[in-house]
Structures are given as C-alpha cells and as structure tokens.
Scaffold this motif. Structure first.
Motif, short mmCIF file in Angstrom:
data_model
loop_
_atom_site.label_atom_id
_atom_site.label_comp_id
_atom_site.label_asym_id
_atom_site.label_seq_id
_atom_site.Cartn_x
_atom_site.Cartn_y
_atom_site.Cartn_z
N THR A 64 16.78 9.33 -2.43
CA THR A 64 15.45 9.28 -3.24
C THR A 64 14.19 10.06 -2.92
N ASP A 65 13.20 10.25 -3.80
CA ASP A 65 11.98 10.84 -3.48
C ASP A 65 11.39 9.89 -2.53
N CYS A 66 10.27 10.70 -1.95
CA CYS A 66 9.70 9.82 -0.81
C CYS A 66 8.23 9.23 -1.40
N PRO A 67 7.99 8.08 -1.39
CA PRO A 67 6.52 7.83 -2.02
C PRO A 67 5.63 7.62 -1.24
N VAL A 68 4.45 8.14 -1.34
CA VAL A 68 3.45 8.08 -0.43
C VAL A 68 2.18 6.98 -0.91
N VAL A 69 2.03 6.00 -0.23
CA VAL A 69 1.31 4.80 -0.96
C VAL A 69 0.20 4.52 -0.14
N LEU A 70 -0.85 4.27 -0.89
CA LEU A 70 -2.13 3.93 -0.26
C LEU A 70 -2.71 2.69 -0.94
N GLN A 71 -3.38 1.65 -0.02
CA GLN A 71 -4.03 0.66 -0.70
C GLN A 71 -5.45 1.05 -0.86
N VAL A 72 -5.83 1.20 -2.08
CA VAL A 72 -7.34 1.32 -2.37
C VAL A 72 -7.96 0.49 -3.34
N ASN A 76 -12.65 3.33 -8.67
CA ASN A 76 -13.49 4.73 -8.93
C ASN A 76 -12.81 5.66 -7.85
N ILE A 77 -11.92 5.53 -6.97
CA ILE A 77 -11.48 6.54 -5.87
C ILE A 77 -9.98 6.79 -6.67
N SER A 78 -9.96 8.02 -6.67
CA SER A 78 -8.72 8.68 -7.08
C SER A 78 -7.96 9.74 -6.10
N GLY A 79 -6.73 10.00 -6.29
CA GLY A 79 -6.33 11.03 -5.01
C GLY A 79 -5.41 11.91 -5.43
N GLU A 80 -5.03 12.86 -4.67
CA GLU A 80 -3.95 14.06 -4.88
C GLU A 80 -3.28 14.30 -3.71
N ILE A 81 -2.11 14.70 -3.69
CA ILE A 81 -1.33 14.97 -2.61
C ILE A 81 -1.00 16.58 -2.79
N HIS A 82 -1.02 17.34 -1.84
CA HIS A 82 -1.14 18.78 -1.66
C HIS A 82 -0.06 18.94 -0.83
N GLY A 101 -2.98 -1.05 -10.01
CA GLY A 101 -3.76 -2.14 -9.43
C GLY A 101 -4.61 -1.54 -8.26
N ASP A 102 -4.22 -2.15 -7.11
CA ASP A 102 -5.12 -1.46 -5.95
C ASP A 102 -4.57 -0.62 -5.39
N ILE A 103 -3.15 -0.19 -5.84
CA ILE A 103 -2.37 1.01 -4.88
C ILE A 103 -2.29 2.38 -5.80
N LEU A 104 -2.72 3.39 -4.81
CA LEU A 104 -2.61 4.70 -5.45
C LEU A 104 -1.24 5.40 -4.70
N SER A 105 -0.54 5.88 -5.56
CA SER A 105 0.81 6.49 -5.06
C SER A 105 1.22 7.78 -5.61
N ALA A 106 2.12 8.48 -4.78
CA ALA A 106 2.73 9.72 -5.64
C ALA A 106 3.96 9.99 -4.92
N ASP A 107 4.79 10.69 -5.32
CA ASP A 107 6.27 11.02 -4.83
C ASP A 107 6.47 12.32 -4.46
#
Length: 287
Positions: A64-72, A76-82, A101-107
C-alpha cells in the motif's frame, strides 16, 4: 547450616547475574530503538504558543501507499508534504494534506521493496510557514510484508541471544561453572535467530536472503556474521577446556554490535536501475 548458606550465596549470585544481564539487554534495546534509521522520527514544533509532538514514519511494509498522519486539532492549520525519490536530485513533488477532524494526512506513493523517499512536512497557519524537523528531510524505506510467523520468532530469538550473551559473559567474567552451558545456548539461539530466521525475514522484506559479505555490505547482515563468528570461536574453544576469555570477548563483541543502530547502511533500491544495490542473493528455494 553451612550448606544452606552456600546454596543461598549461589542463588544470590545467580539472581545478580540474571539481573545484570537483563539491565544490559534492555538498555541496548532501548538505545537501538531511539537511534535506528527505520524507527519513527520524533519532532516537535510550537505554533501560537501551542506545542505539537509528531512522529514521522521512516519505514513502511506491504503493497500500500504510506500514510503520513499528524494530529493537529487547530482547524486553521494546513499542511503539505514535499517528497522525491532518494537518492536523486529530482524536483520535489508537493502533496497537500487532507484534514479529517483533528487529523492531517497524505500518502506517499508505494515503492518496490528497498525503495526510498526523502520527504519534508510543512505546516501553514494564516500565511506563516512552520517546517517540521527544522526543514530537514526524513528518509523512508519501503519493504515487503514479513509474515508474523517469521518476524516474531526472529525478534524473540535475537532478544534471547542478546540476553544469553550478556549472561554468559558475566558468568565467564566471574568464572561461574555454568558459563560454558550458556555459551552453547547463546550460539544456537544466535544461529537460529540471526542466520536462519534473519535471512528469511530479509527475503520477505527485500527479496534477498543475504546482503552481507562476501556479496555486499549490508551492515545488519555483517553484524550478525561477526557476532556468529565470535560465538562459534567461543563454543569451540570451550568444548574441552574452560577458556572464559573467549566467551567474555564474544559477549563484548555482541554488545558492541547491538549498540550500532539497526538497519544502518541497509538494502537500498537504485532509483536509476531499479535494482537493490546492497545485496542480491535470493531465497529462490523458499518461493
């Protein structure tokens, strides 16, 4: 009464030896888990006086793809993965993190076993940028899925071998009569865990059984080989005569080896050729 006192002294000595061996073993394991390059990278950052503690994944198994998960919790906080393949000078690919919800994530897209990315996570709030890990990239390595029926015995046997190594070394240092017994047991535990189950784990994870000398320079495999050679020597030299120095030496070497972070200089996929560049021996007989 004299015999009772002798037995009590013997029991107290054994308790001391076992306790010291356990302390040394757990200390080495904790050190490895905090220094190894495949364990999650801990990082923290403060945004508007709120401290956040995160763990950035550095190893992913399966197809599977690898999820990168942050609890924030702050909406008002957003995020990017480079991210980009490692080691290359490719352009960074930018993926926006999704909030649930309180989770920011990307694969991170799946890579073949031993494939690596370097990636950075950047948070943003009201135009202000907050790069994690001081904007230093984290390296993640992909691997195949290792069945628990193989991985668990490997881990247990290596833990047991480390504990027995420390115990045998301590007993040999104090010239306890049973150190030769534990020298033999240590040898067989290391043989099973390191040279039988170890290559089996390697084959499932990276499609190769042995990536050490004489074929390549995988540090984990070479560490296992060095430890095995020293314990084989200790076993042979203590067969007919007590030679505790060999057991002590093997125990010290084992401890030094366990102090080297796990999976350093391990199997790595060449992003240009698609070949694993740290080793190539395949367990075709297990297929």
């Amino acid at each position: 009464m004299y015999l009772i006192n002798l037995k009590l002294k013997e029991i107290m000595k054994l308790i001391l030896y076992w306790t010291l061996a356990l302390i040394i073993t757990f200390t080495a394991i904790i050190y490895q888990r905090t220094t190894g390059p495949t364990y999650d990278k801990k990082t923290e950052i403060t945004i508007d006086n709120q401290r956040y503690n995160f763990k950035l994944v550095r190893s992913h198994g399966g197809e599977t793809d690898c999820p990168v998960v942050l609890q924030v919790a702050d909406k008002n906080i957003s995020g990017e993965i480079h991210y980009r393949k490692f080691p290359t000078n490719d352009e960074w690919i930018i993926t926006e993190m999704v909030r649930t919800g309180d989770i920011l994530s990307a694969d991170l897209p799946h890579l073949p076993p031993a494939g690596k990315y370097e990636y950075k996570v950047v948070l943003e709030k009201e135009g202000a940028i907050f790069p994690l890990n001081n904007n230093k990239p984290v390296i993640i390595r992909f691997k195949g899925d290792v069945p628990a029926t193989i991985l668990v015995p490997h881990i247990i046997l290596m833990f047991v071998a480390m504990f027995l190594s420390n115990l045998a070394g301590i007993m040999a240092l104090f010239k306890h009569a049973r150190y030769r017994l534990f020298t033999r047991i240590t040898f067989w535990a290391l043989l099973a865990g390191g040279l039988i189950f170890g290559p089996w784990v390697q084959w499932h994870a990276f499609g190769e059984a042995w990536a050490g000398i004489p074929f390549a320079w995988d540090l984990t495999d070479n560490k296992t080989l060095i430890a095995f050679i020293f314990w084989l020597l200790a076993l042979l030299m203590n067969r007919k005569k007590e030679r505790p120095a060999y057991t002590i030496a093997a125990s010290v070497v084992m401890l030094i080896i366990y102090s080297i972070p796990h999976s350093m200089y391990g199997s790595q996929l060449d992003p240009e050729t698609g070949e694993i560049i740290q080793g190539w021996i395949t367990l075709f007989l297990l297929n």
